[in-house]
Design a protein around this motif. Structure first.
Motif, PDB file in Angstrom:
ATOM      1  N   LEU A  45      10.750  -9.718  -4.530  1.00  0.00           N
ATOM      2  CA  LEU A  45      11.767  -8.668  -4.619  1.00  0.00           C
ATOM      3  C   LEU A  45      12.489  -8.697  -5.965  1.00  0.00           C
ATOM      4  O   LEU A  45      12.803  -7.639  -6.522  1.00  0.00           O
ATOM      5  N   LEU A  46      12.753  -9.891  -6.485  1.00  0.00           N
ATOM      6  CA  LEU A  46      13.411  -9.994  -7.790  1.00  0.00           C
ATOM      7  C   LEU A  46      12.518  -9.435  -8.899  1.00  0.00           C
ATOM      8  O   LEU A  46      13.012  -8.778  -9.822  1.00  0.00           O
ATOM      9  N   LYS A  47      11.212  -9.654  -8.797  1.00  0.00           N
ATOM     10  CA  LYS A  47      10.276  -9.099  -9.786  1.00  0.00           C
ATOM     11  C   LYS A  47      10.263  -7.572  -9.702  1.00  0.00           C
ATOM     12  O   LYS A  47      10.261  -6.879 -10.723  1.00  0.00           O
ATOM     13  N   GLY A  80       2.420  -5.554  -9.270  1.00  0.00           N
ATOM     14  CA  GLY A  80       2.088  -6.955  -9.514  1.00  0.00           C
ATOM     15  C   GLY A  80       1.730  -7.679  -8.231  1.00  0.00           C
ATOM     16  O   GLY A  80       1.804  -7.129  -7.132  1.00  0.00           O
ATOM     17  N   LYS A  81       1.372  -8.938  -8.396  1.00  0.00           N
ATOM     18  CA  LYS A  81       0.955  -9.760  -7.266  1.00  0.00           C
ATOM     19  C   LYS A  81       2.158 -10.049  -6.378  1.00  0.00           C
ATOM     20  O   LYS A  81       3.199 -10.494  -6.852  1.00  0.00           O
ATOM     21  N   LYS A  82       1.998  -9.770  -5.089  1.00  0.00           N
ATOM     22  CA  LYS A  82       3.056  -9.989  -4.108  1.00  0.00           C
ATOM     23  C   LYS A  82       2.458 -10.681  -2.896  1.00  0.00           C
ATOM     24  O   LYS A  82       1.258 -10.599  -2.650  1.00  0.00           O
ATOM     25  N   SER A  83       3.327 -11.311  -2.130  1.00  0.00           N
ATOM     26  CA  SER A  83       2.857 -11.915  -0.884  1.00  0.00           C
ATOM     27  C   SER A  83       2.418 -10.800   0.075  1.00  0.00           C
ATOM     28  O   SER A  83       2.829  -9.642  -0.065  1.00  0.00           O
ATOM     29  N   ASN A  88       3.151  -5.654   2.938  1.00  0.00           N
ATOM     30  CA  ASN A  88       3.227  -4.950   4.227  1.00  0.00           C
ATOM     31  C   ASN A  88       4.608  -4.333   4.451  1.00  0.00           C
ATOM     32  O   ASN A  88       4.726  -3.248   5.019  1.00  0.00           O
ATOM     33  N   PHE A  89       5.637  -5.008   3.970  1.00  0.00           N
ATOM     34  CA  PHE A  89       6.987  -4.471   4.099  1.00  0.00           C
ATOM     35  C   PHE A  89       7.115  -3.165   3.330  1.00  0.00           C
ATOM     36  O   PHE A  89       7.651  -2.179   3.842  1.00  0.00           O
ATOM     37  N   PHE A  90       6.598  -3.142   2.105  1.00  0.00           N
ATOM     38  CA  PHE A  90       6.680  -1.912   1.310  1.00  0.00           C
ATOM     39  C   PHE A  90       5.825  -0.800   1.913  1.00  0.00           C
ATOM     40  O   PHE A  90       6.180   0.372   1.820  1.00  0.00           O
ATOM     41  N   LYS A  91       4.731  -1.152   2.542  1.00  0.00           N
ATOM     42  CA  LYS A  91       3.932  -0.131   3.231  1.00  0.00           C
ATOM     43  C   LYS A  91       4.711   0.439   4.423  1.00  0.00           C
ATOM     44  O   LYS A  91       4.627   1.631   4.705  1.00  0.00           O
ATOM     45  N   THR A  92       5.482  -0.425   5.090  1.00  0.00           N
ATOM     46  CA  THR A  92       6.325   0.048   6.195  1.00  0.00           C
ATOM     47  C   THR A  92       7.410   0.982   5.665  1.00  0.00           C
ATOM     48  O   THR A  92       7.685   2.025   6.269  1.00  0.00           O
TER      49      THR A  92
END
Length: 198
Positions: A45-47, A80-83, A88-92
């Motif tokens: 989230l900070l990135k 960028g690379k995310k967990s 999945n949270f951003f897709k939600t």
């Protein structure tokens, strides 16, 4: 995937946050806690926040109804690379048309992480800047009065808002202590108008 994690995770958030941003941030915090991924999600989230700050157009694109869902998914992937949890949270968020809330959700998540670490932020709004001794006195009164407990550190921030005329408004967690002149004048005005109309 994200909704399944939410139903499994029963970790309580350290603070109750309200509003759309608070609800989404709390859901993400609980999901990340259940997967032992709080620092990883925070880092993601900070990135993303950093990228939103550097590129103002990115935030506009997130909330634009003109951009297709597929294009927004590609945009999320390009951040960028995310967990997996963050992705999945951003897709939600995308599915629920809440991408415009991204900055507020990130801010709320940061508040939850501070509380998780034992840090509480106190915002003191005054008509004029307060001296450091005044801010220390507010901090001491809050801790001695038992209003703030179970925290290792208290971070006091002074915001200036001349419209309160005098006094101060102290905000932390779900609490607001309004000792401003403007609110006192509003109460007096209400009393006067109520007594006149009777």
């Amino acid at each position: 995937m994200f909704r399944q994690v939410l139903s499994v995770g029963k970790t309580q958030a350290p603070l109750m946050l309200f509003g759309i941003d608070g609800k989404y941030a709390t859901a993400l915090f609980q999901a990340a806690a259940s997967k032992n991924a709080l620092p990883a999600v925070e880092s993601d989230l900070l990135k993303i926040e950093d990228q939103l700050t550097k590129n103002a157009k990115l935030g506009e694109v997130f909330s634009s109804p003109m951009l297709s869902k597929t294009a927004k998914e590609k945009l999320i992937d390009s951040l960028g690379k995310k967990s997996e949890l963050t992705t999945n949270f951003f897709k939600t968020l995308l599915e629920n048309n809440r991408m415009s809330e991204t900055r507020a959700i990130i801010a709320a998540y940061k508040t939850l992480m501070e509380a998780h670490r034992g840090i509480v932020s106190v915002v003191v709004t005054s008509a004029n800047p307060l001296a450091s001794k005044d801010l220390k006195q507010v901090k001491d009164n809050l801790t001695k009065g038992g209003l703030i407990k179970d925290f290792k550190e208290i971070n006091v921030v002074n915001k200036v808002n001349p419209s309160i005329l005098g006094g101060m408004v102290v905000e932390f967690g779900d609490y607001t202590i309004d000792m401003s002149v403007s609110s006192r004048l509003a109460k007096i005005e209400k009393l006067m108008t109520d007594s006149i109309s009777v």
